[in-house]
Design a protein around this motif. Structure first.
Motif, PDB file in Angstrom:
ATOM      1  N   CYS A  23       0.809  -1.221   0.000  1.00  0.00           N
ATOM      2  CA  CYS A  23       0.000   0.000   0.000  1.00  0.00           C
ATOM      3  C   CYS A  23       0.839   1.267   0.000  1.00  0.00           C
ATOM      4  N   ALA A  24       2.082   1.170   0.449  1.00  0.00           N
ATOM      5  CA  ALA A  24       2.908   2.362   0.612  1.00  0.00           C
ATOM      6  C   ALA A  24       3.181   3.075  -0.706  1.00  0.00           C
ATOM      7  N   THR A  25       3.049   2.375  -1.829  1.00  0.00           N
ATOM      8  CA  THR A  25       3.370   2.992  -3.107  1.00  0.00           C
ATOM      9  C   THR A  25       2.162   3.134  -4.019  1.00  0.00           C
ATOM     10  N   GLY A  26       0.959   2.982  -3.486  1.00  0.00           N
ATOM     11  CA  GLY A  26      -0.221   3.179  -4.322  1.00  0.00           C
ATOM     12  C   GLY A  26      -1.484   2.816  -3.593  1.00  0.00           C
ATOM     13  N   VAL A 116      18.324   6.506  11.778  1.00  0.00           N
ATOM     14  CA  VAL A 116      18.316   5.663  10.588  1.00  0.00           C
ATOM     15  C   VAL A 116      17.207   6.017   9.603  1.00  0.00           C
ATOM     16  N   ILE A 117      16.323   6.960   9.970  1.00  0.00           N
ATOM     17  CA  ILE A 117      15.340   7.467   9.017  1.00  0.00           C
ATOM     18  C   ILE A 117      15.452   8.982   8.975  1.00  0.00           C
ATOM     19  N   SER A 118      14.906   9.583   7.951  1.00  0.00           N
ATOM     20  CA  SER A 118      15.035  11.028   7.774  1.00  0.00           C
ATOM     21  C   SER A 118      14.245  11.773   8.845  1.00  0.00           C
ATOM     22  N   PRO A 119      14.658  13.008   9.155  1.00  0.00           N
ATOM     23  CA  PRO A 119      13.911  13.803  10.141  1.00  0.00           C
ATOM     24  C   PRO A 119      12.441  13.990   9.756  1.00  0.00           C
ATOM     25  N   ASP A 120      12.167  14.180   8.466  1.00  0.00           N
ATOM     26  CA  ASP A 120      10.778  14.366   8.042  1.00  0.00           C
ATOM     27  C   ASP A 120       9.932  13.133   8.324  1.00  0.00           C
ATOM     28  N   THR A 121      10.490  11.945   8.014  1.00  0.00           N
ATOM     29  CA  THR A 121       9.753  10.712   8.273  1.00  0.00           C
ATOM     30  C   THR A 121       9.550  10.513   9.774  1.00  0.00           C
ATOM     31  N   TYR A 122      10.576  10.788  10.546  1.00  0.00           N
ATOM     32  CA  TYR A 122      10.488  10.613  12.000  1.00  0.00           C
ATOM     33  C   TYR A 122       9.425  11.534  12.587  1.00  0.00           C
ATOM     34  N   ASP A 123       9.421  12.804  12.166  1.00  0.00           N
ATOM     35  CA  ASP A 123       8.438  13.759  12.701  1.00  0.00           C
ATOM     36  C   ASP A 123       7.021  13.367  12.307  1.00  0.00           C
ATOM     37  N   ALA A 124       6.856  12.911  11.074  1.00  0.00           N
ATOM     38  CA  ALA A 124       5.526  12.498  10.623  1.00  0.00           C
ATOM     39  C   ALA A 124       5.053  11.264  11.391  1.00  0.00           C
ATOM     40  N   LEU A 125       5.978  10.343  11.668  1.00  0.00           N
ATOM     41  CA  LEU A 125       5.639   9.153  12.452  1.00  0.00           C
ATOM     42  C   LEU A 125       5.223   9.554  13.863  1.00  0.00           C
ATOM     43  N   GLU A 204      10.745   3.762   3.104  1.00  0.00           N
ATOM     44  CA  GLU A 204       9.748   4.092   2.084  1.00  0.00           C
ATOM     45  C   GLU A 204       8.358   3.619   2.507  1.00  0.00           C
ATOM     46  N   THR A 205       8.303   2.400   3.043  1.00  0.00           N
ATOM     47  CA  THR A 205       7.029   1.852   3.501  1.00  0.00           C
ATOM     48  C   THR A 205       6.481   2.666   4.660  1.00  0.00           C
ATOM     49  N   LEU A 206       7.347   3.001   5.607  1.00  0.00           N
ATOM     50  CA  LEU A 206       6.928   3.775   6.765  1.00  0.00           C
ATOM     51  C   LEU A 206       6.449   5.160   6.343  1.00  0.00           C
ATOM     52  N   ARG A 207       7.183   5.776   5.427  1.00  0.00           N
ATOM     53  CA  ARG A 207       6.798   7.104   4.944  1.00  0.00           C
ATOM     54  C   ARG A 207       5.440   7.059   4.243  1.00  0.00           C
ATOM     55  N   GLY A 208       5.211   5.989   3.478  1.00  0.00           N
ATOM     56  CA  GLY A 208       3.919   5.839   2.815  1.00  0.00           C
ATOM     57  C   GLY A 208       2.780   5.694   3.807  1.00  0.00           C
ATOM     58  N   LEU A 209       3.030   4.965   4.890  1.00  0.00           N
ATOM     59  CA  LEU A 209       1.982   4.764   5.896  1.00  0.00           C
ATOM     60  C   LEU A 209       1.628   6.070   6.603  1.00  0.00           C
ATOM     61  N   VAL A 210       2.628   6.851   6.982  1.00  0.00           N
ATOM     62  CA  VAL A 210       2.325   8.069   7.744  1.00  0.00           C
ATOM     63  C   VAL A 210       1.773   9.175   6.856  1.00  0.00           C
TER      64      VAL A 210
END
Length: 318
Positions: A23-26, A116-125, A204-210
């Motif tokens: 689901c993370a990519t569509g 180990v993940i980008s600041p943007d992904t971490y903040d969104a999570l 990528e999967t985590l970013r797609g989920l958040v």
């Protein structure tokens, strides 16, 4: 089995995250499930008809609270000698799963999730978890795939589905202490699949989920609808969302589904050839699409038949 407050996600989330990866990519295809008159349920007999047989039920791991089995499924279950599942529930209790997550999912000492993940992904999570009352500090010592499991479970449960309404939970309760339960895999084997994901695919999967907060919940609801309608084509489509667009995702899909399907089909053959009647419940994604378990068994010469839904009679004589 009961989870504790702020406990790391366990068994059902592993399956949810397998769909989350896709689901993370569509998003889900823009068509609904169709009523087929069939169940996500197959009867498998040996070529000679002299050995045993297996009833194969494709499972949905989360379900609505009012979910009930078709009588054909109930009758086959009641006739069977043993319940065969992906995991033996004795090996997959909350305490054991939490221990494995701690052993396999923890980052090396001195590292945190934010390293180990980008600041943007971490903040969104952090923001996504906060809305569920789950502090991100609980996940700081862990790898991104543990965050995927946790967020997947929280997202699905927010839609009113629960593991208590899922197929496995109901069958385990039906089996009680009178019916033998056999596991085809171990919890460690299943977690190793996620632990082997490339780090960039985990993020990528985590970013797609958040970023698509409702997508996994909506997709899971679509899976339940397709399962109830016996629409195996729709289920296969949902399992492959976005997979074809990413090489790492394609590799993970082969490992998560295709290779495991081959091994589980081999184990089912051994059970049938042993004799007796086996009730086998495996995630629905393994029963549909490319290299589906029923297809693999048919290619081995076994007689495979998808079971029709029970027709409710309305012409009973008073």
């Amino acid at each position: 089995m009961r989870s504790r407050s702020q406990r790391l996600a366990t068994r059902p989330a592993i399956v949810a995250a397998a769909f989350a990866l896709a689901c993370a990519t569509g998003g889900p295809p823009d068509y609904g499930a169709r009523e087929t008159g069939r169940l996500c349920f197959w009867k498998v007999e040996s070529p000679a008809g002299a050995a045993g047989l297996a009833h194969l039920l494709g499972s949905i791991h989360f379900g609505p609270p009012d979910f009930e089995f078709d009588p054909a499924i109930q009758e086959a279950f009641d006739r069977s000698d043993a319940l065969v599942m992906e995991l033996d529930p004795e090996e997959a209790g909350d305490e054991r799963m939490a221990t494995l997550l701690d052993e396999m999912g923890r980052l090396p000492e001195g590292e945190t999730l934010s390293d180990v993940i980008s600041p943007d992904t971490y903040d969104a999570l952090a923001e996504a978890l906060e809305s569920s009352g789950y502090p991100i500090a609980v996940l700081d010592p862990f790898k991104p795939w543990v965050a995927i499991l946790t967020l997947s479970s929280l997202a699905i449960q927010s839609g009113g589905l629960s593991k208590d309404g899922g197929v496995e939970a109901q069958l385990i309760e039906r089996a009680g202490t009178q019916m033998e339960i056999i596991g085809l895999e171990t919890p460690g084997q299943q977690m190793a699949l996620f632990d082997g994901m490339p780090l960039d695919l985990q993020e990528e999967t985590l970013r797609g989920l958040v970023s698509e907060g409702d997508l996994l919940r909506d997709t899971t609801e679509a899976i339940v609808e397709a399962w109830l309608r016996g629409d195996t084509e729709r289920l296969a489509e949902l399992a492959r969302i976005g997979i074809q667009d990413d090489e790492d995702a394609r590799v993970f899909y082969r490992t998560m589904y295709l290779e495991r399907n081959q091994e589980m089909a081999r184990e089912i053959v051994e059970l049938i050839d042993r004799g007796g009647e086996w009730f086998v419940v495996i995630g629905a994604a393994h029963m549909v699409g490319e290299a589906a378990i029923p297809t693999l068994l048919g290619e081995r010469g076994y007689r495979v038949r998808q079971i029709e839904k029970t027709v409710e009679r309305s012409d009973a004589v008073d």
